[in-house]
Enzyme design. Sequence first.
Site, short mmCIF file in Angstrom:
data_model
loop_
_atom_site.label_atom_id
_atom_site.label_comp_id
_atom_site.label_asym_id
_atom_site.label_seq_id
_atom_site.Cartn_x
_atom_site.Cartn_y
_atom_site.Cartn_z
CB SER A 286 -0.90 0.00 1.24
OG SER A 286 -1.53 1.26 1.39
CE1 TYR B 94 -6.31 5.43 -2.24
CE2 TYR B 94 -4.63 4.74 -0.68
CZ TYR B 94 -5.92 4.69 -1.14
OH TYR B 94 -6.84 3.89 -0.53
CB THR C 164 -6.58 2.93 -5.11
OG1 THR C 164 -5.90 1.72 -4.76
CG2 THR C 164 -7.98 2.92 -4.49
CE LYS D 167 -7.80 -2.76 -4.20
NZ LYS D 167 -8.36 -1.75 -3.30
CB SER E 273 -11.92 -3.53 -5.70
OG SER E 273 -11.84 -3.17 -4.33
CG HIS F 231 -11.50 1.09 -0.98
ND1 HIS F 231 -10.78 1.89 -1.83
CD2 HIS F 231 -10.81 1.11 0.19
CE1 HIS F 231 -9.72 2.39 -1.20
NE2 HIS F 231 -9.72 1.92 0.02
#
Lengths: 371, 371, 371, 371
Positions: free
Chosen positions: D119, D142, D168, D243, D265, D267
């Site tokens: 992440s 991100y 994401t 994502k 997804s 999340h």
Amino acid sequence: MNSTPDAPLSHIPRSLVSAADYAAAAPAHLTEQAWAYFSGGAGDESTLRHNREALDALRLQNRVLSRLEGASTKCTLFGVPYAHPILIAPVAYQRLAHPEGEVAMATGASAVGAGMVISTQASMLLEDVAAATQVPSWFQLYMQPDRDHTRQLLARARQAGCAAIVVTVDAPVNGIRAREHRAGFVLPADVSAVNLVGMQTHASFTAPLGASPLFGSGLLTAAPTWRDLAWLRQQTDLPLLVKGVTAADDARRAIEAGVDGIVVSNHGGRTLDGQPGSASQLPAVAKVAAGQVKILVDGGVQRGTDVLKMLALGADAVLVGRPAVYALAVAGALGVAHVMHILRAELETAMALTGCATLADVGPHVLAQAP
Amino acid sequence: MNSTPDAPLSHIPRSLVSAADYAAAAPAHLTEQAWAYFSGGAGDESTLRHNREALDALRLQNRVLSRLEGASTKCTLFGVPYAHPILIAPVAYQRLAHPEGEVAMATGASAVGAGMVISTQASMLLEDVAAATQVPSWFQLYMQPDRDHTRQLLARARQAGCAAIVVTVDAPVNGIRAREHRAGFVLPADVSAVNLVGMQTHASFTAPLGASPLFGSGLLTAAPTWRDLAWLRQQTDLPLLVKGVTAADDARRAIEAGVDGIVVSNHGGRTLDGQPGSASQLPAVAKVAAGQVKILVDGGVQRGTDVLKMLALGADAVLVGRPAVYALAVAGALGVAHVMHILRAELETAMALTGCATLADVGPHVLAQAP
Amino acid sequence: MNSTPDAPLSHIPRSLVSAADYAAAAPAHLTEQAWAYFSGGAGDESTLRHNREALDALRLQNRVLSRLEGASTKCTLFGVPYAHPILIAPVAYQRLAHPEGEVAMATGASAVGAGMVISTQASMLLEDVAAATQVPSWFQLYMQPDRDHTRQLLARARQAGCAAIVVTVDAPVNGIRAREHRAGFVLPADVSAVNLVGMQTHASFTAPLGASPLFGSGLLTAAPTWRDLAWLRQQTDLPLLVKGVTAADDARRAIEAGVDGIVVSNHGGRTLDGQPGSASQLPAVAKVAAGQVKILVDGGVQRGTDVLKMLALGADAVLVGRPAVYALAVAGALGVAHVMHILRAELETAMALTGCATLADVGPHVLAQAP
Amino acid sequence: MNSTPDAPLSHIPRSLVSAADYAAAAPAHLTEQAWAYFSGGAGDESTLRHNREALDALRLQNRVLSRLEGASTKCTLFGVPYAHPILIAPVAYQRLAHPEGEVAMATGASAVGAGMVISTQASMLLEDVAAATQVPSWFQLYMQPDRDHTRQLLARARQAGCAAIVVTVDAPVNGIRAREHRAGFVLPADVSAVNLVGMQTHASFTAPLGASPLFGSGLLTAAPTWRDLAWLRQQTDLPLLVKGVTAADDARRAIEAGVDGIVVSNHGGRTLDGQPGSASQLPAVAKVAAGQVKILVDGGVQRGTDVLKMLALGADAVLVGRPAVYALAVAGALGVAHVMHILRAELETAMALTGCATLADVGPHVLAQAP
């Protein structure tokens, strides 16, 4: 639940505002055995649940600003006027619920203009029950192994002023009711089918292990058939209803046999487990009837909105059993009158809010399509 | 649940009036490990639930006034007459449930005319089990890694009088059964697969972290294939059923391979989790079979109404496993006879109330369309 | 629940982060009777549940990477701009919830730019309530038996600056609300419909047993009809909304009668039990409206995602009742402002995550088809 | 739940045989705040539930007698071979779960051949995490308000040997997560996003009452758009996955933008409440992809049968988040290795029982149509 149940109340406490409240209060006023007998259903009690689920699955469609002046729940069944279309279903052995049994039930029903169907297995003389009400009673008939006995019952019912005969056809054998079995239900010494005294009854039969439990018992030899229904039709000129029909084919055949009405019913979930709720099967039977015969229905009715749903699905009137019996146990004739008054008040409110001033205004449009 | 379970009862208390009652009573008569072994399912036990849900979702249609004189549950399977179509499913290691294990099971089943399928993993000699019953037993076969061993089992089954061979094909690997794992289930010292003594077995295999847990184990090398089924068909002239088939394609292929019957089964929810209930998959298999081979089914049957539903969906007979094992644990042969008697009584009642005098009268029309 | 409820809080504890949290906290701040009055629904409260179920059954479709700069929840209703489309629904007798009643509600709503609909049955003078807010209030009207009284109410609402009239048409009779009945709800001495002082009201009516509970009461004689709506339309040039319409036919007729808006509503589940959830009935009414009139909706809205779903189904704005009343009880004007702020924050977040920068971007595509 | 949670275990007790067991054990090993952070979802947590419900609603079809010799779960993603298709999803701040955080996670994953997505908000340096595993890691990105910062992260990930970038796009704003808010979750002093040190972050923003809670905050000004994705595509020649895409249109646009893969997804139910389960939305995205790009999915996977269902619906691989984090909390790297081993064992068993020897054999036919 108690071996010494509470005495019936002589007033209505504030906590009783619906049929469901009476159901919750009833166990305290019944022996454990009587509660098991009245409340139980066959097998896993799924038919019992389906009766409620089928009603709960239906949705009502409100309508606004309709003209409601002079609204009324009046109806006519077989030429007789009734204040409203909610009748007391035939229930056996009501002295299990209250010392005054069927007479108290008839008194309470009569006070609020409700018709009552007296059971063949009533625990009080049908003549006494019929005499206790201003509203014409009907008589529920189990065809007897000896046709003379059946004829005697028909004659007595007519003599007592009964306005119709309701022959039950969905119980050639007892349902398998676990709650009763586990509670060890047997009729107490002072409660019996007093209208059948002197008549032949089926001996209770317990098959030995290894034998055919039911089919080997001979019990089915005397089970009524379509031929017996044809015979019965010839024995009475009272309106004849057949109770326990849920298949469209059976309904068609019953109409051909000359019945005047059909009661769509699964015997309160007490015979065959796994049946659909009555409300699910009502439309197909009503469609077959197409107005030729009257359609009544029972099964899970606990609210005036349930009554309205049944009418919207094609019923001309509905029968309520357990709610009336529970009210009888809780508060005798007063309880019966009260619970029937509640049901009627709920019906009237539901009619007003769906824009129906009379029963003739009730139809499929009262049901909403949305979930 | 106990490490010292209660001894089997020698009489039937009033509280036991259904298979579900036996299920509720069984844990007290089993070790925690044995209860986990018999009652558990694979994964999240969803297949186990789907078996019940698929049956519960079906509705029965009552029929009235049918002629029921001379009604009967008789049936014929592979030329052999049976009093009714409810058989004992193959269940391994029944001595976990009762000291007399499979012999007590056979004795109880026999007392009420129920056929029994003896497991390859029986904890008593198949000859002794087969000898304990008047009704011809069947033999459930797991194909062995060594074909000679398979042939030996077939020969012994034929010699012992077994009337059919049921080869299980849906368990090339064990299901992942969490309850057993958590309970630390292992066979006690005095319970084993006595019919497999001297035969090669798969060593238990625990993959090290990082290795392929199953595919790397070699366990699948010996898993039977369609080729092995073809071989098996040639090894016996007894009726051959294949058990664990739920896909229509597999059913077609099995019929082409010459089997005489198919058992629609998900192994009681013990192998692959997430499968539909057996009752959901039965119709497609029965349609493929189209009467060419016999269709049996197991999975969740707990009531005579369940049996009737399975027959209505196309089964010729049904197998019950857990209900019989639980009854065996609770009350030995007497319990087995009692629970099978209950199931038959429930079936007969359900047949009577749906207007079926014989199994030939049972068909899709017995199922109601309404919810 | 208490006879001496807790005083309203003067700050917001960390535990209150959603409307549901306010609902959970509210009973401690209300008498048992007031809680029963505000939270209860008619009959078995199924309409109440359906309101939530219909919203819960809808799924939102996320969208990614949309341009959201300058996003806004602004809307215009009848020519008046509002910061967001969430209004306070008309709720009677708010002094049951808080000593400052409707004035506190208006103050809190105003602080976060929320419009408020003042009830005919407000427990404070409509002039005082309207004066407590910067955002134009609307006035909810029950048509009075005496048309002069209705005219007086309209005149006062206009004088007080109300921006619209919302006439409620779905409650010609009271719903049958068991929780209120069981709790023995009556208005306390210091709470009353102060705006109706001096006006004729329907005497409460309890039918004797045996009489028609509702239809015999005369209550329905004065129930408003379509003719009365036509008359009302002529009495005001304020925007006129009709509240309680869920049938497409009624919506069509209301539009023909010249209304400017329709509030799709089942009266918070307080009148007819068994209705679908408002969200289920909204699309058909919105389709009839086809943009000719504004569509508002209430019923079960507890989250900003609920607001978004209602807008996606065709609403121009939504009303929230219970969440605002519960917040009023828990923390007065501060609570009201907080809960409305939460709803708006949730709406904005949901808009951002579904790629909607303005209310005009919200449409059916915001709802996912998958389950 | 504790303020002083239990230390991680150094061995695996018998009670832990499934991912669900780890979920049940995890709270004892986490602070109340950390448990709320990891386990909570947005709003009413309905998306969280839908993830499971969508998987539970799917049924598997067993197949028998297939040839399974040499079976394998091997797969290749972007040219890199993996032992199985189950990866560790990107999860922020893993030091909340275990002192060794992401490094322990990587160590455990590596031991069983599982890929891991690191992440952006990892609580340990991405270089250290990537170095702890033999299996190539991926980096979750991100996009940063300052494009230089984004470029720095990409460069570091490439330098550390990451094999793919997963950007994401479904969280331009935080979800509204009540459990966190109520638990008062804030990062402890010793846990932070160490890879973002020195980079501009969005100041936390609390709107005053009356202001637009989100839209007025300016937070959305920097929210990434399709234009930013196009820019990002040009900044790296590593495989780029997007994502958080669940809409078919978004998937189409992402493919047009040149991504190499899509992660279907929601999340983990942590952003927009009310979304369908991932398994419900996967087929439409997979259909759009039509093999042009790789499809991954996360959301509710707790069993190998869940993995198989996702593959059958069109996924090339699946990500698991919470199960791995819970195992990390309970037993560190050993727990992670164990839970991933369990999932793989369950996948292999499910493949064997559905007749799939390789991932290429998995397809829609693995799903049963029956309920």
